[in-house]
Structures are given as C-alpha cells and as structure tokens.
Design an enzyme around this catalytic site. Sequence first.
Site, PDB file in Angstrom:
ATOM      1  N   HIS A  51     -67.005 -15.087 -17.152  1.00  0.00           N
ATOM      2  CA  HIS A  51     -66.739 -13.904 -17.965  1.00  0.00           C
ATOM      3  C   HIS A  51     -66.844 -14.285 -19.442  1.00  0.00           C
ATOM      4  O   HIS A  51     -66.936 -15.468 -19.781  1.00  0.00           O
ATOM      5  CB  HIS A  51     -65.350 -13.324 -17.668  1.00  0.00           C
ATOM      6  CG  HIS A  51     -64.247 -14.316 -17.846  1.00  0.00           C
ATOM      7  ND1 HIS A  51     -63.569 -14.879 -16.781  1.00  0.00           N
ATOM      8  CD2 HIS A  51     -63.736 -14.877 -18.962  1.00  0.00           C
ATOM      9  CE1 HIS A  51     -62.682 -15.735 -17.242  1.00  0.00           C
ATOM     10  NE2 HIS A  51     -62.764 -15.754 -18.556  1.00  0.00           N
TER      11      HIS A  51
HETATM   12  C1  T46 Z   1     -60.715 -17.954 -19.789  1.00  0.00           C
HETATM   13  C2  T46 Z   1     -60.799 -19.152 -18.906  1.00  0.00           C
HETATM   14  C3  T46 Z   1     -60.987 -20.426 -19.672  1.00  0.00           C
HETATM   15  C4  T46 Z   1     -52.796 -13.417 -16.376  1.00  0.00           C
HETATM   16  O1  T46 Z   1     -52.069 -12.585 -15.813  1.00  0.00           O
HETATM   17  N1  T46 Z   1     -52.503 -13.836 -17.628  1.00  0.00           N
HETATM   18  C5  T46 Z   1     -53.281 -14.729 -18.282  1.00  0.00           C
HETATM   19  O2  T46 Z   1     -52.963 -15.072 -19.434  1.00  0.00           O
HETATM   20  C6  T46 Z   1     -54.435 -15.260 -17.623  1.00  0.00           C
HETATM   21  C7  T46 Z   1     -55.339 -16.247 -18.323  1.00  0.00           C
HETATM   22  C8  T46 Z   1     -54.699 -14.848 -16.353  1.00  0.00           C
HETATM   23  N2  T46 Z   1     -53.866 -13.950 -15.736  1.00  0.00           N
HETATM   24  C9  T46 Z   1     -54.159 -13.587 -14.356  1.00  0.00           C
HETATM   25  C10 T46 Z   1     -55.383 -12.720 -14.169  1.00  0.00           C
HETATM   26  C11 T46 Z   1     -55.888 -13.141 -12.804  1.00  0.00           C
HETATM   27  O3  T46 Z   1     -55.255 -12.352 -11.823  1.00  0.00           O
HETATM   28  O4  T46 Z   1     -54.433 -14.785 -13.638  1.00  0.00           O
HETATM   29  C12 T46 Z   1     -55.424 -14.575 -12.663  1.00  0.00           C
HETATM   30  C13 T46 Z   1     -56.562 -15.592 -12.817  1.00  0.00           C
HETATM   31  O5  T46 Z   1     -57.291 -15.317 -14.002  1.00  0.00           O
HETATM   32  P1  T46 Z   1     -58.887 -15.508 -14.086  1.00  0.00           P
HETATM   33  O6  T46 Z   1     -59.510 -15.210 -12.803  1.00  0.00           O
HETATM   34  O7  T46 Z   1     -59.349 -14.765 -15.286  1.00  0.00           O
HETATM   35  O8  T46 Z   1     -58.987 -17.085 -14.376  1.00  0.00           O
HETATM   36  P2  T46 Z   1     -60.214 -17.966 -14.850  1.00  0.00           P
HETATM   37  O9  T46 Z   1     -59.837 -19.376 -14.621  1.00  0.00           O
HETATM   38  O10 T46 Z   1     -61.475 -17.468 -14.264  1.00  0.00           O
HETATM   39  O11 T46 Z   1     -60.306 -17.691 -16.449  1.00  0.00           O
HETATM   40  C14 T46 Z   1     -59.256 -18.138 -17.305  1.00  0.00           C
HETATM   41  C15 T46 Z   1     -58.900 -17.044 -18.319  1.00  0.00           C
HETATM   42  O12 T46 Z   1     -58.610 -15.811 -17.634  1.00  0.00           O
HETATM   43  C16 T46 Z   1     -60.004 -16.760 -19.313  1.00  0.00           C
HETATM   44  O13 T46 Z   1     -59.485 -16.007 -20.399  1.00  0.00           O
HETATM   45  O14 T46 Z   1     -61.357 -17.916 -20.839  1.00  0.00           O
HETATM   46  O15 T46 Z   1     -59.663 -19.289 -18.037  1.00  0.00           O
END
Ligand code: T46
Length: 316
Positions: A51
């Site tokens: 993303h």
């Molecule tokens: C990024 C990369 C480096 C939250 O509720 N609060 C938060 O602050 C974050 C970061 C995530 N979440 C929840 C949202 C999803 O349900 O945690 C779950 C996993 O998040 P996501 O699938 O977006 O995780 P990554 O590892 O794909 O991405 C993360 C960050 O979301 C993103 O901002 O830049 O790490």
Amino acid sequence: MLKNCKLVEFHNYKDERGNLVAIENPKNLEFPINRIYYIYGVDAKEERGFHSHKILHQVLIAISGSVKIRISTNNEEEIVELNDPAQGLYIGPMIWREMFDFSSDAVLLVLASEKYDESDYIRDKNIYLEEANNYFSNNLRKIIMKSKNLNVCYVNESDADFILSLRNDKNLGKYLSVTDNSLYNQINWIKNYKNKEKKGEEYYFKAFDSEGDLGFFRLYNIDKENKVLTFGSFIMKNNHPKYAAIESMILAMEFAFKKLKMKKVLLDVRVKNEVAKNFYNRFGFKKIDENDLDEFYELTREDYDELFANNYKNFL
Ligand code: T46
C-alpha cells in the site's frame, strides 16, 4: 534514492556497556511522532505492506534482525535492506511499500507522523499508479505556461527533494535564504503554499523540458490593490541549458503582467550576487534602492511590453 524517501543514520552511543540510539524531534527526526508500532514474528515467506499513504511520513528501523523494504513509485523501484538499529528508512507520502524477507528475529519499529487512519491508505495498486502518475510525472502535470524550449507547471510536494537539492547546493543556494534539509518540512511547506496558490496569493513554478526538471521561481507578496508583486526563489540546476533562465524569466513576467495584470514586478538580490545582478540588469530590471545586504530592482509593465516586443517575443 527514490523521491520522498531517504536513509537516515542515527548516532550510536556505543561503549563497553553496549549501544544506545536516541531519536528526538527535531534533532534527528524531522517530524513529531504521533504513533509508534512494531512488526515482529513474521514468517520468512510472508510479505506485508502493499500500500501507499497519502500524507503519512514514517521512519522504519529494524531494531533487531533484518527485513527488506521494496519502495516504488509509478516509474522507480528500489529495495532497501534494513539490518542496523542505528539506521532508518524515511518514507514520505505517495510511496508504495512492500516488506519481505523478515529474519526470524526481525523487529521492525515504525515511527509515524500521524495517528492511524485507514482513509490515508491507498491499497489498490491500480489506483495508486494512477495517482502516483499525476503526482510524480512531469508529462501528466498541468502545464501552466510554455515557451519555445520549456514548460512550466506549479510546484507540488513531489518536487520537495529537487528543491532541497538545489537550495542546499553550495554554489546554487549561496544567495538564497537558508533552507533546512528536512524533506518533511519542505513537503509541508509546499502543502501550505498550495493553499495560497488556490487563493491566488502566491505562485511557485517549476520549469522543465523534455530532458527533465530545470529549476524553480516564485511570484509572491502579491498586492492586488496596488498591482505589485515580487519575483524570487529563482534557482536553476547546474549546467542548465542556456535558454532555461531567460525563458523562465520571460514566462514569469508574462504570468505577472498578462495573467495577473500587475503593473510592476519587484525583486531583491544579494549585493554580492554579481551573476544575478548582471542577468536582471540585462533583462531590463532597474535598480531602485540598496542596503548593505541587498539591491532592490523593479520592472514596470510599460518597460516590459517594450522589451518583449523588441527582445523577447521570439522566445515564446
Ligand atoms: C506501513 C507498513 C510499514 C491499526 O489498527 N493501527 C495501526 O497503527 C496500524 C499500523 C495498523 N492497525 C491495524 C490495521 C490492520 O487491521 O493493524 C492491522 C495490520 O495492518 P496492515 O495490514 O496495514 O499492516 P502492514 O504490515 O501491511 O503495514 C504496516 C502499516 O499499516 C503501514 O502504515 O507503512 O506497516
């Protein structure tokens, strides 16, 4: 490094007792931290991310183990391996990121400029590519003016790193006010400027040709009542083609006099900046005042019209 990204080295206070790394805004972190999260226990074959963010600024640090980050835009891609707790990867807005090859002991610490906001995510690659194309590519930018050899568009946030590289160049930036070398501050500065642009209070232009970006200039202190504005922040890259400065200047005057209907354009130049003073003199500006630091020049609409008819119309 990719636009809107950079590697940040933190000082490691290492002694016989071990290591300590301190991160403090604004000392060695450009943005105030609004959120911290960390990712760990990721299987070696798992990939995360996929993303971009619209406005979020982050610094990623592998405080244990290693992880690879694939950062990309619509036309560039780079893989950065993070494996040093004293090194961070700064990622600004509109960068697609993918994290992979997590070592079993990897802990990826992320310092974020904003609280969590799902609406800031662009998770669809096709939507991202379309938006990134508009954001990063000159050929999709709205062309505000054109001369014989160059195009001029409004500056946007993706120009931050190029502006910084010119303004912080030892020679080029010598006579400009000091700019701190923070991408975050520069991106926010441009964001603020864009609000002024919308209200017609200020204009910041980028000149580019088919080979790429050439430089910048700005029209500001726009006094609509007295029909006077100031031309400034004029900077062109090293070894720019001969036409770049003169055509930029003509386009700036065209915009000021013909689009904004100004009666007078003012500029100030450092007393020691002989090259610029010569250029403005030759262009037709007249010196009206000076102090120890600066000389002040003006060009009236009448004078410009005459100069244009005699000297400049062939450049358009
Ligand atoms: C990024 C990369 C480096 C939250 O509720 N609060 C938060 O602050 C974050 C970061 C995530 N979440 C929840 C949202 C999803 O349900 O945690 C779950 C996993 O998040 P996501 O699938 O977006 O995780 P990554 O590892 O794909 O991405 C993360 C960050 O979301 C993103 O901002 O830049 O790490």
